[in-house]
Structures are given as structure tokens and as C-alpha cells.
Scaffold this motif. Structure first.
Motif, PDB file in Angstrom:
ATOM      1  N   ALA A  82      -7.800  13.348  -7.829  1.00  0.00           N
ATOM      2  CA  ALA A  82      -9.104  13.440  -8.487  1.00  0.00           C
ATOM      3  C   ALA A  82     -10.232  13.430  -7.464  1.00  0.00           C
ATOM      4  O   ALA A  82     -11.231  14.139  -7.619  1.00  0.00           O
ATOM      5  N   PHE A  83     -10.065  12.642  -6.414  1.00  0.00           N
ATOM      6  CA  PHE A  83     -11.097  12.593  -5.371  1.00  0.00           C
ATOM      7  C   PHE A  83     -11.252  13.955  -4.696  1.00  0.00           C
ATOM      8  O   PHE A  83     -12.367  14.469  -4.547  1.00  0.00           O
ATOM      9  N   PHE A  84     -10.143  14.550  -4.295  1.00  0.00           N
ATOM     10  CA  PHE A  84     -10.217  15.827  -3.590  1.00  0.00           C
ATOM     11  C   PHE A  84     -10.646  16.972  -4.505  1.00  0.00           C
ATOM     12  O   PHE A  84     -11.288  17.926  -4.065  1.00  0.00           O
ATOM     13  N   GLU A  85     -10.309  16.849  -5.793  1.00  0.00           N
ATOM     14  CA  GLU A  85     -10.671  17.904  -6.745  1.00  0.00           C
ATOM     15  C   GLU A  85     -12.037  17.665  -7.366  1.00  0.00           C
ATOM     16  O   GLU A  85     -12.469  18.432  -8.239  1.00  0.00           O
ATOM     17  N   LYS A  86     -12.709  16.599  -6.935  1.00  0.00           N
ATOM     18  CA  LYS A  86     -14.056  16.261  -7.412  1.00  0.00           C
ATOM     19  C   LYS A  86     -14.122  16.175  -8.938  1.00  0.00           C
ATOM     20  O   LYS A  86     -14.980  16.765  -9.584  1.00  0.00           O
ATOM     21  N   ARG A  87     -13.171  15.432  -9.491  1.00  0.00           N
ATOM     22  CA  ARG A  87     -13.134  15.202 -10.933  1.00  0.00           C
ATOM     23  C   ARG A  87     -12.850  13.723 -11.191  1.00  0.00           C
ATOM     24  O   ARG A  87     -12.512  12.969 -10.273  1.00  0.00           O
ATOM     25  N   ARG A  88     -13.020  13.322 -12.438  1.00  0.00           N
ATOM     26  CA  ARG A  88     -12.715  11.947 -12.799  1.00  0.00           C
ATOM     27  C   ARG A  88     -11.205  11.794 -12.994  1.00  0.00           C
ATOM     28  O   ARG A  88     -10.554  12.690 -13.538  1.00  0.00           O
ATOM     29  N   ILE A 100       0.831  -1.201   0.000  1.00  0.00           N
ATOM     30  CA  ILE A 100       0.000   0.000   0.000  1.00  0.00           C
ATOM     31  C   ILE A 100       0.866   1.252   0.000  1.00  0.00           C
ATOM     32  O   ILE A 100       0.510   2.265  -0.625  1.00  0.00           O
ATOM     33  N   ALA A 101       2.029   1.205   0.649  1.00  0.00           N
ATOM     34  CA  ALA A 101       2.926   2.360   0.619  1.00  0.00           C
ATOM     35  C   ALA A 101       3.380   2.644  -0.808  1.00  0.00           C
ATOM     36  O   ALA A 101       3.422   3.808  -1.241  1.00  0.00           O
ATOM     37  N   ALA A 102       3.704   1.589  -1.552  1.00  0.00           N
ATOM     38  CA  ALA A 102       4.135   1.769  -2.931  1.00  0.00           C
ATOM     39  C   ALA A 102       3.014   2.312  -3.794  1.00  0.00           C
ATOM     40  O   ALA A 102       3.229   3.193  -4.643  1.00  0.00           O
ATOM     41  N   MET A 103       1.789   1.821  -3.599  1.00  0.00           N
ATOM     42  CA  MET A 103       0.665   2.295  -4.408  1.00  0.00           C
ATOM     43  C   MET A 103       0.286   3.733  -4.062  1.00  0.00           C
ATOM     44  O   MET A 103      -0.100   4.513  -4.939  1.00  0.00           O
ATOM     45  N   ARG A 104       0.390   4.112  -2.807  1.00  0.00           N
ATOM     46  CA  ARG A 104       0.086   5.498  -2.423  1.00  0.00           C
ATOM     47  C   ARG A 104       1.033   6.477  -3.095  1.00  0.00           C
ATOM     48  O   ARG A 104       0.634   7.581  -3.469  1.00  0.00           O
ATOM     49  N   ALA A 105       2.286   6.061  -3.274  1.00  0.00           N
ATOM     50  CA  ALA A 105       3.280   6.934  -3.894  1.00  0.00           C
ATOM     51  C   ALA A 105       3.316   6.820  -5.412  1.00  0.00           C
ATOM     52  O   ALA A 105       3.984   7.616  -6.077  1.00  0.00           O
ATOM     53  N   SER A 106       2.578   5.867  -5.980  1.00  0.00           N
ATOM     54  CA  SER A 106       2.627   5.633  -7.421  1.00  0.00           C
ATOM     55  C   SER A 106       1.875   6.721  -8.183  1.00  0.00           C
ATOM     56  O   SER A 106       1.035   7.428  -7.609  1.00  0.00           O
ATOM     57  N   PRO A 107       2.142   6.873  -9.488  1.00  0.00           N
ATOM     58  CA  PRO A 107       1.401   7.865 -10.274  1.00  0.00           C
ATOM     59  C   PRO A 107      -0.107   7.672 -10.211  1.00  0.00           C
ATOM     60  O   PRO A 107      -0.851   8.647 -10.078  1.00  0.00           O
ATOM     61  N   ASP A 108      -0.583   6.424 -10.306  1.00  0.00           N
ATOM     62  CA  ASP A 108      -2.028   6.198 -10.255  1.00  0.00           C
ATOM     63  C   ASP A 108      -2.587   6.499  -8.870  1.00  0.00           C
ATOM     64  O   ASP A 108      -3.700   7.030  -8.740  1.00  0.00           O
ATOM     65  N   GLY A 109      -1.840   6.157  -7.822  1.00  0.00           N
ATOM     66  CA  GLY A 109      -2.299   6.455  -6.479  1.00  0.00           C
ATOM     67  C   GLY A 109      -2.416   7.954  -6.240  1.00  0.00           C
ATOM     68  O   GLY A 109      -3.410   8.445  -5.689  1.00  0.00           O
TER      69      GLY A 109
END
Length: 266
Positions: free
Chosen positions: A250-256, A235-244
Motif C-alpha cells: 500500500a505504501f509503494f502503491e500510494k493507497r490505503r 520483525i522477520a515474521a512480520m515482514r513476511a506476514s499478510p499485514d506486513g
């Protein structure tokens, strides 16, 4: 690419692979196995594809192995028969290990090797009229190559009965024992699958790949310090990944997120 025994279609983010030997209920032979392997490998390598659907043309999903093809094993040397058999095992592993989700669209018969194809997929949706059977023992055979995938789906206890008796069972029983994930009326089967695909194309391709790997690596492992550390690293790796990072932004900016596919506008 033109195939003899299968058809392929592309939709936005989706590869549809159709077994196309309806005159023999899509029974598999060496040509179909080779073509299915090629089609799956092409879909896996195509960065525009997010998910794969495996389906059958005609009245059945797949009746298993073509007996005329299987009979030829008696004319082969043991080494030739072994190599011939390994091709189906390789196809099943290609489906099972695909980094992209694979959905089985099951209608009519899914017998023997056809049941193995279903079990190798990530998600299996069947029509109310779907039928299943591990018929091998009545032909003097055993479901050897499909057994890792079938047992992974339904467990040893259920596999004992259906392997030893070679009974035909229906969609409700297939759902009860875990072979099917969902059941739909025939005329709603595609709608159910499209609903699942709608969810899959909203997910991060990298996260889908890593989620499949996570399930494979964690299943059956003891919950100890080694497993806890491994999951924390993932999960640490995914949080730091480009997709993460993109997904959270996108969630915080309310966009897709950038990977989202809108089928209506694709």
C-alpha cells in the motif's frame, strides 16, 4: 447485551465501555466486575473492533470498590474472599493483556480500584479536573490487586509516596509520574481521544497486537544476544506476514491498506 452496571456502544472499529453507576461515582461491585469482564472479552473477540475506550458516566470515572460489597468479605470464608478478590485481578489482566489497544477516558475521581483500571489501560487521557488517590491504607486496606499495574505505570518510587500517604493528587501530577499520557480541558477530552483513535484505526490489527506483545516481552530485559535474536525473528515474521506485505504494498502503491477504517465513510 443488556447490562445492569455498564453501557456499551459501538462506533466504526471502536468499542466504548461506560461504567454506569453514577449515583455511587461508578464504584465497582461484583456485578460490575463481571459485566466489565464480559464486555471486554466480547470486544476482544469481535474482529471488527480495533480499539476499546473505557469511560465513566456521571461526575466521576470510578471511585474504587463499593464499600458495601467489600464489607461482605467479612462474612465470607477465606477461600470465598480469595475467589471474590481474584475476579478484579482477572478483570485488570484482561484489560492489560488485551490484544487491542485500550484507552482510559478519565474525568473526576479515579480512586483506589479506579486508579487500577486507569493503570491497566494502554493509554490514559485525563481532564484537567481529574483527581487520583490510592486511598486504601486509610480504610485499613492495601492496593494489592492493582499494585502490579500501578507500579508498572508510575514506578516504585512514586508508588511509595502515594500508597503510604493516601493523598489526593491532580491531573498534572498524574501526568508527571506517568499515570496519564495526556491532559485535556473537559470540553476537549473527547476530541483528544478521538484523535488517538483516528491513528489506531489506521494501523494493522496484527501489528498492534504484536506491538503490545513486543513491549511486554522486551521491557526490562538485558540487551544481549538472546534479545537481539528474538527481536530479529519478530520483525522477520512480520515482514513476511499478510499485514506486513499489504502495508508495504500500500505504501509503494500510494493507497490505503485494506485494514484502514475511514470514520467518515464507515
Amino acid at each position: 447485551m443488556n447490562y445492569q452496571t455498564i453501557e456499551t456502544q459501538l462506533a466504526p472499529g471502536i468499542a466504548l465501555i461506560w461504567l454506569n453507576r453514577p449515583d455511587v461515582r461508578n464504584a465497582m461491585n461484583d456485578t460490575m466486575i463481571a459485566e466489565l469482564t464480559d464486555a471486554f472479552e466480547a470486544a476482544i473477540d469481535d474482529d471488527t473492533i480495533r480499539a476499546i475506550v473505557l469511560a465513566g458516566q456521571g461526575k466521576a470515572f470510578c471511585a474504587g470498590g463499593d464499600l458495601n460489597w467489600m464489607k461482605r468479605a467479612g462474612e465470607m470464608s477465606p477461600e470465598e474472599a480469595f475467589e471474590d478478590s481474584r475476579k478484579l485481578a482477572s478483570l485488570l489482566r484482561t484489560i492489560h493483556d488485551s490484544p487491542k489497544p485500550v484507552i482510559a477516558r478519565v474525568h473526576g475521581a479515579a480512586f483506589a480500584g479506579g486508579m487500577g483500571l486507569v493503570a491497566a489501560c494502554d493509554i490514559a487521557v485525563g481532564s484537567h479536573e481529574a483527581k487520583f488517590c490510592l486511598s486504601e491504607v486509610k480504610l485499613g486496606l492495601v492496593p494489592a490487586m492493582i499494585s502490579p499495574f500501578v507500579l508498572g505505570r508510575i514506578g516504585a518510587a512514586h508508588a511509595r509516596r502515594w500508597t503510604l500517604t493516601a493523598e489526593v493528587f491532580g491531573a498534572a501530577e498524574a501526568w508527571r509520574i506517568g499515570l496519564l499520557d495526556d491532559i485535556s480541558p473537559d470540553d476537549e477530552l473527547d476530541g483528544t481521544i478521538n484523535g488517538l483513535l483516528g491513528h489506531l484505526v489506521q494501523a494493522s490489527p496484527a501489528a498492534l497486537r504484536e506491538a503490545k506483545r513486543l513491549i511486554r516481552d522486551v521491557a526490562g530485559k538485558p540487551i544481549d544476544d538472546a534479545l537481539t535474536d528474538d527481536t530479529a525473528r519478530r520483525i522477520a515474521a512480520m515482514r513476511a506476514s499478510p499485514d506486513g506485505q499489504e502495508g508495504m504494498a500500500a505504501f509503494f502503491e500510494k493507497r490505503r491498506p485494506s485494514w484502514f477504517i475511514d470514520p467518515e465513510n464507515a
